[in-house]
Design an enzyme around this catalytic site. Structure first.
Site, mmCIF file in Angstrom:
data_model
loop_
_atom_site.group_PDB
_atom_site.id
_atom_site.type_symbol
_atom_site.label_atom_id
_atom_site.label_comp_id
_atom_site.label_asym_id
_atom_site.label_seq_id
_atom_site.Cartn_x
_atom_site.Cartn_y
_atom_site.Cartn_z
ATOM 1 N NE ARG A 33 12.968 31.476 32.636
ATOM 2 C CZ ARG A 33 12.047 30.566 32.914
ATOM 3 N NH1 ARG A 33 11.548 30.488 34.128
ATOM 4 N NH2 ARG A 33 11.626 29.753 31.969
ATOM 5 C CE LYS A 37 33.268 43.374 32.117
ATOM 6 N NZ LYS A 37 34.604 43.559 31.494
ATOM 7 C CD GLU A 43 43.651 43.907 37.605
ATOM 8 O OE1 GLU A 43 43.215 45.026 37.281
ATOM 9 O OE2 GLU A 43 43.772 42.959 36.802
ATOM 10 C CE LYS A 52 35.145 46.016 38.457
ATOM 11 N NZ LYS A 52 35.680 44.738 38.105
ATOM 12 C CD GLU A 86 34.172 46.313 29.166
ATOM 13 O OE1 GLU A 86 34.201 45.715 30.246
ATOM 14 O OE2 GLU A 86 34.891 46.014 28.208
ATOM 15 N NE ARG A 95 32.594 46.692 34.224
ATOM 16 C CZ ARG A 95 31.839 45.903 34.944
ATOM 17 N NH1 ARG A 95 30.546 46.092 35.005
ATOM 18 N NH2 ARG A 95 32.360 44.899 35.641
ATOM 19 C CG ASN A 144 39.053 46.178 29.709
ATOM 20 O OD1 ASN A 144 38.975 45.396 30.646
ATOM 21 N ND2 ASN A 144 38.079 46.363 28.840
ATOM 22 C CG HIS A 185 43.157 44.197 31.607
ATOM 23 N ND1 HIS A 185 43.624 45.196 32.435
ATOM 24 C CD2 HIS A 185 42.631 43.256 32.427
ATOM 25 C CE1 HIS A 185 43.366 44.861 33.694
ATOM 26 N NE2 HIS A 185 42.775 43.692 33.717
ATOM 27 C CG HIS A 221 43.225 39.853 28.146
ATOM 28 N ND1 HIS A 221 41.965 40.395 28.019
ATOM 29 C CD2 HIS A 221 43.342 39.513 29.441
ATOM 30 C CE1 HIS A 221 41.363 40.385 29.190
ATOM 31 N NE2 HIS A 221 42.180 39.861 30.074
ATOM 32 C CG HIS A 279 44.467 38.512 35.009
ATOM 33 N ND1 HIS A 279 44.190 38.693 33.667
ATOM 34 C CD2 HIS A 279 43.859 39.549 35.653
ATOM 35 C CE1 HIS A 279 43.442 39.771 33.526
ATOM 36 N NE2 HIS A 279 43.228 40.306 34.712
HETATM 37 N N1 NAD Z 1 34.594 39.181 36.767
HETATM 38 C C1 NAD Z 1 35.539 40.077 36.662
HETATM 39 O O1 NAD Z 1 35.281 41.285 36.580
HETATM 40 C C2 NAD Z 1 36.961 39.627 36.667
HETATM 41 C C3 NAD Z 1 38.007 40.553 36.762
HETATM 42 C C4 NAD Z 1 39.318 40.077 36.835
HETATM 43 C C5 NAD Z 1 39.567 38.714 36.805
HETATM 44 N N2 NAD Z 1 38.536 37.835 36.696
HETATM 45 C C6 NAD Z 1 38.749 36.388 36.690
HETATM 46 O O2 NAD Z 1 39.325 36.036 37.944
HETATM 47 C C7 NAD Z 1 40.077 34.850 37.789
HETATM 48 C C8 NAD Z 1 41.394 35.015 38.505
HETATM 49 O O3 NAD Z 1 41.121 35.192 39.870
HETATM 50 P P1 NAD Z 1 42.239 35.017 40.994
HETATM 51 O O4 NAD Z 1 43.449 35.756 40.583
HETATM 52 O O5 NAD Z 1 41.604 35.322 42.289
HETATM 53 O O6 NAD Z 1 42.643 33.481 40.848
HETATM 54 P P2 NAD Z 1 42.066 32.135 41.507
HETATM 55 O O7 NAD Z 1 40.643 32.240 41.821
HETATM 56 O O8 NAD Z 1 42.503 31.038 40.610
HETATM 57 O O9 NAD Z 1 42.900 32.046 42.864
HETATM 58 C C9 NAD Z 1 44.298 31.881 42.805
HETATM 59 C C10 NAD Z 1 44.747 30.753 43.733
HETATM 60 O O10 NAD Z 1 44.717 31.196 45.081
HETATM 61 C C11 NAD Z 1 44.021 30.254 45.882
HETATM 62 N N3 NAD Z 1 43.451 31.019 46.982
HETATM 63 C C12 NAD Z 1 42.357 31.822 46.949
HETATM 64 N N4 NAD Z 1 42.219 32.447 48.124
HETATM 65 C C13 NAD Z 1 43.225 32.020 48.921
HETATM 66 C C14 NAD Z 1 43.608 32.314 50.247
HETATM 67 N N5 NAD Z 1 42.961 33.215 50.988
HETATM 68 N N6 NAD Z 1 44.691 31.668 50.761
HETATM 69 C C15 NAD Z 1 45.397 30.793 50.003
HETATM 70 N N7 NAD Z 1 45.094 30.482 48.738
HETATM 71 C C16 NAD Z 1 44.008 31.102 48.198
HETATM 72 C C17 NAD Z 1 43.025 29.650 44.950
HETATM 73 O O11 NAD Z 1 42.542 28.410 45.438
HETATM 74 C C18 NAD Z 1 43.858 29.508 43.678
HETATM 75 O O12 NAD Z 1 44.661 28.370 43.738
HETATM 76 C C19 NAD Z 1 40.212 34.620 36.290
HETATM 77 O O13 NAD Z 1 39.354 33.570 35.919
HETATM 78 C C20 NAD Z 1 39.757 35.921 35.669
HETATM 79 O O14 NAD Z 1 39.154 35.729 34.399
HETATM 80 C C21 NAD Z 1 37.244 38.265 36.631
#
Ligand code: NAD
Length: 358
Positions: A121, A143, A185, A227, A237, A241, A245, A248, A252, A265
């Site tokens: 929990r 999130k 971003e 942020k 949100e 908040r 987006n 986005h 999306h 993304h």
């Molecule tokens: N929670 C939120 O508020 C929020 C906001 C935006 C995006 N997201 C989520 O985030 C995800 C995308 O995240 P991302 O863009 O970081 O992608 P990711 O986590 O897939 O990372 C991208 C790639 O980079 C590699 N990598 C990470 N750090 C590295 C480093 N220092 N050196 C070399 N390689 C490295 C990873 O292994 C992966 O292959 C999506 O699932 C999206 O839905 C969440």
């Protein structure tokens, strides 16, 4: 070291930004009230690159550390992977005060945060984001989510971390395209909240992309501040908040129509931001000058600005299925001027079509 506070009452926490911070994590964690037993959730690539540095820092500070690896990739951000992590946490006998560390990009951050929100929990967790996108966006704000076969991030919880440690040195191994996703971003924050910061980015975009340390630290800090400000005002949100987006809505739709394969993304968000400012211009909301400044900055960053071969009616259908639809109206975030946006649900389909076609 730069420190940004996320002010959420008793759930407040700090974001620490510096170079070489991985080596300091253990000592800093001692100041946060948690158990001594820690599980680090990561993937094989991050573990290979930076696992030893983090492990040494944590064990050096007296923590008992276990690493749990999950496969790399968005396709593993699932309830099945989360269930595998629960199994490992039970094997390791993690207790309610034992913290988890999310060590990787946004995928790791989202799933580790979700596990932290639900295991026993709720157990404490720390974000150590290693992509620029995760450092300026996904690691902050609480999130957490996993994907469902029928949609991204459909299963999740709002659950804040206890701290975020951003070590800019980890970005040295991040591929250029991934850096650009974070830059998209960062540009977004300038557009939605701070014209001065946008102007700073116009003057420094190449140096930011080349990871100039001062520019990078300032840009990450300013992005985190914006942020943090927005999240503190509207954690769940229900209003403000939503402005995060910006870009986005169409972003999306583009991602989902291309099965999340053609664009990253941040690239889809860059295209979405261009359409959002185009819509703002066409609705008479923003000036032509501000429209051009946004498009130019996105192009100068080397981000994509148009989609050539997508069917407009497919995009509109996809927009209607998005989470950003409220009471059957598609919500767009439009720009009044650089640094100021508004949430709109009254954009006529004709205008949406016109903007997408041109
Ligand atoms: N929670 C939120 O508020 C929020 C906001 C935006 C995006 N997201 C989520 O985030 C995800 C995308 O995240 P991302 O863009 O970081 O992608 P990711 O986590 O897939 O990372 C991208 C790639 O980079 C590699 N990598 C990470 N750090 C590295 C480093 N220092 N050196 C070399 N390689 C490295 C990873 O292994 C992966 O292959 C999506 O699932 C999206 O839905 C969440």
């Amino acid at each position: 070291m730069e420190v940004v506070n996320v002010g959420l009452g008793e759930r407040s926490y700090s974001i620490y930004i510096d170079k070489g911070l991985l080596l300091e994590c253990g000592n800093r964690l001692k100041n946060i009230k948690t158990g001594r037993k820690i599980v680090v959730i990561t993937n094989p690539l991050i573990n290979k690159l930076y696992g030893d540095a983090l492990k040494n820092s944590l064990t050096g500070a007296g923590f008992n550390v276990n690493f749990v690896e999950i496969p790399d990739g968005e396709e593993y951000k699932t309830i099945k992977t989360a269930a595998g992590i629960y199994d490992r946490l039970i094997d390791i006998k993690m207790e309610r005060e034992s913290p988890l560390i999310a060590f990787g990009g946004g995928v790791i951050g989202d799933i580790a945060g979700f596990v932290a929100a639900t295991y026993l929990r709720g157990v404490p967790y720390i974000q150590i984001p290693t992509t620029l996108l995760a450092q300026v966006d996904s690691s902050i704000g609480g999130k957490t989510a996993v994907n469902h076969p029928r949609g991204k991030n459909l299963i999740g919880a709002f659950y804040q971390p206890k701290a975020v440690f951003i070590d800019i040195d980890t970005l040295k191994t991040l591929p250029k395209e991934e850096i650009l996703c974070g830059v998209a971003e960062i540009i977004k924050y300038g557009i939605i909240k701070d014209e001065g910061f946008f102007e700073y980015l116009e003057g420094n975009i190449k140096r930011l992309i080349n990871l100039d340390e001062d520019i990078l630290i300032y840009s990450i800090k300013r992005a985190c501040e914006i942020k943090a400000y927005v999240v503190a005002k509207d954690e769940r949100e229900s209003g403000l908040r939503t402005i995060l987006n910006f870009g986005h809505t169409i972003g999306h739709a583009i991602e989902s129509l291309t099965d999340y394969k053609r664009y990253r993304h941040g690239e889809a968000v860059a295209i979405g931001m261009v359409y959002a400012v185009k819509m703002s211009l066409e609705s008479g909301l923003c000036s032509n000058k501000d429209y051009e400044r946004v498009v130019n900055l996105i192009k100068n960053a080397g981000l994509p600005a148009v989609i050539a071969d997508l069917d407009v009616s497919n995009i509109i259908n996809s927009l209607s299925l998005d989470k950003k639809v409220k009471e059957e109206k598609i919500r767009f975030i439009l720009m009044r001027k650089i640094g100021s946006v508004e949430i709109r649900s009254d954009i006529a389909q004709g205008l949406i079509k016109k903007v997408l076609i041109n």
